[in-house]
Design a protein around this motif. Sequence first.
Motif, mmCIF file in Angstrom:
data_model
loop_
_atom_site.group_PDB
_atom_site.id
_atom_site.type_symbol
_atom_site.label_atom_id
_atom_site.label_comp_id
_atom_site.label_asym_id
_atom_site.label_seq_id
_atom_site.Cartn_x
_atom_site.Cartn_y
_atom_site.Cartn_z
ATOM 1 N N GLY A 167 17.454 10.132 4.940
ATOM 2 C CA GLY A 167 17.644 8.760 4.474
ATOM 3 C C GLY A 167 17.237 8.626 3.014
ATOM 4 N N ILE A 168 17.332 7.407 2.503
ATOM 5 C CA ILE A 168 16.919 7.122 1.127
ATOM 6 C C ILE A 168 15.586 6.395 1.165
ATOM 7 N N ASP A 169 14.520 7.115 0.750
ATOM 8 C CA ASP A 169 13.166 6.551 0.736
ATOM 9 C C ASP A 169 12.752 6.078 2.125
ATOM 10 N N THR A 170 13.030 6.879 3.148
ATOM 11 C CA THR A 170 12.688 6.505 4.524
ATOM 12 C C THR A 170 11.739 7.504 5.182
ATOM 13 N N GLY A 171 11.297 8.527 4.454
ATOM 14 C CA GLY A 171 10.451 9.553 5.043
ATOM 15 C C GLY A 171 9.048 9.064 5.348
ATOM 16 N N GLU A 172 8.326 9.888 6.095
ATOM 17 C CA GLU A 172 6.935 9.559 6.415
ATOM 18 C C GLU A 172 6.117 9.444 5.134
ATOM 19 N N ILE A 173 5.255 8.434 5.087
ATOM 20 C CA ILE A 173 4.448 8.169 3.895
ATOM 21 C C ILE A 173 3.177 9.016 3.922
ATOM 22 N N ILE A 174 2.898 9.663 2.798
ATOM 23 C CA ILE A 174 1.676 10.451 2.651
ATOM 24 C C ILE A 174 0.587 9.650 1.945
ATOM 25 N N HIS A 175 0.983 8.917 0.899
ATOM 26 C CA HIS A 175 -0.009 8.170 0.122
ATOM 27 C C HIS A 175 0.713 7.156 -0.758
ATOM 28 N N GLN A 176 0.036 6.051 -1.061
ATOM 29 C CA GLN A 176 0.577 5.045 -1.976
ATOM 30 C C GLN A 176 -0.463 4.669 -3.015
ATOM 31 N N ILE A 177 0.010 4.394 -4.228
ATOM 32 C CA ILE A 177 -0.874 3.953 -5.302
ATOM 33 C C ILE A 177 -0.264 2.737 -5.996
ATOM 34 N N GLN A 178 -1.131 1.886 -6.528
ATOM 35 C CA GLN A 178 -0.689 0.756 -7.349
ATOM 36 C C GLN A 178 -0.853 1.106 -8.820
ATOM 37 N N ALA A 179 -0.085 0.444 -9.656
ATOM 38 C CA ALA A 179 -0.199 0.637 -11.102
ATOM 39 C C ALA A 179 -1.500 0.041 -11.615
ATOM 40 N N LEU B 87 1.623 4.479 -15.125
ATOM 41 C CA LEU B 87 1.762 4.816 -13.706
ATOM 42 C C LEU B 87 2.266 6.243 -13.531
ATOM 43 N N ILE B 88 3.201 6.670 -14.364
ATOM 44 C CA ILE B 88 3.738 8.028 -14.253
ATOM 45 C C ILE B 88 2.635 9.062 -14.505
ATOM 46 N N THR B 89 1.759 8.809 -15.469
ATOM 47 C CA THR B 89 0.654 9.745 -15.689
ATOM 48 C C THR B 89 -0.271 9.768 -14.476
ATOM 49 N N LYS B 90 -0.468 8.620 -13.853
ATOM 50 C CA LYS B 90 -1.302 8.554 -12.641
ATOM 51 C C LYS B 90 -0.652 9.329 -11.498
ATOM 52 N N ILE B 91 0.677 9.225 -11.399
ATOM 53 C CA ILE B 91 1.417 9.951 -10.369
ATOM 54 C C ILE B 91 1.165 11.446 -10.495
#
Length: 265
Positions: A162-174, A189-193
């Motif tokens: 799918g498109i962005d439907t996989g199991e989530i490993i981790h999330q971060i906010q900007a 945010l990209i540097t944090k990623i």
Amino acid sequence: MKQIVILTSDSLRHTFMRKATALNSNIKVLKSYCETHSNRIYEYATSKIQQEHLKYRDLSEKDFFEPFVKLTPDYSNPIFIQKNEINEQKHIDSIISLNPDLIIAYGCSIIKEPLLNAFKHRILNVHLGLSPYYRGSGTNFFPFVNNELQYVGATFMYMDSGIDTGEIIHQIQADIYENDDIHKIGNRLITKIAYYYIAIINNFENLDSIKQPQDKNGKLYKNKDFTESSIEKINENMQHNMIKNYLQNKPNVKLYTNPKLDVKY
């Protein structure tokens, strides 16, 4: 040492990510497949305000990433391919022969089932946006339109069909500060990623994941929604102290943060 393959694009932000990842002493990048940059959003930039927005985005990326890209050695073993070419059998065979521990995706074309099946649960992706709250295109653009800065972030997940439907490993906010603009927030945010992606790679065996939640209230956007009025709305929100108001009263957002992931950032 983790041995990985990177699937990405060739723009500055993507070059920064693969080079930063390859500098980590615990990661060996066997090969990076870098697709020729093709950003469809430029097709919709027909007006001056749209073109100006994208021009300043590109200038901001140069400020953030160009010195690093030019000054650091490249241990990512890049090869450059056309967009969507990654699904050709010759590249699939090449990746299988490399036998990486993980495949790391950022900004590449949609990966099709032959490669997905060959590396089931070993292909990771990062979605620029908080899924499932914002889906589709511009997932860190439209929170500025809607005055919902709490949804600017990134979602690390397993890649599936799918498109962005996989199991989530981790999330971060900007990380957002007063006097920021949309481009500065996005690049920070990209540097944090990069920090988190490296940590996820190095700690992969110890991490949990959850099934992608379904949110009927989530918002779906397409490239065609990038309009003059959307940019004007962001400018209006900024003039009305959107960032200051957000910092004074940050709304709570339910995120999945992996309890086994410790990132020094």
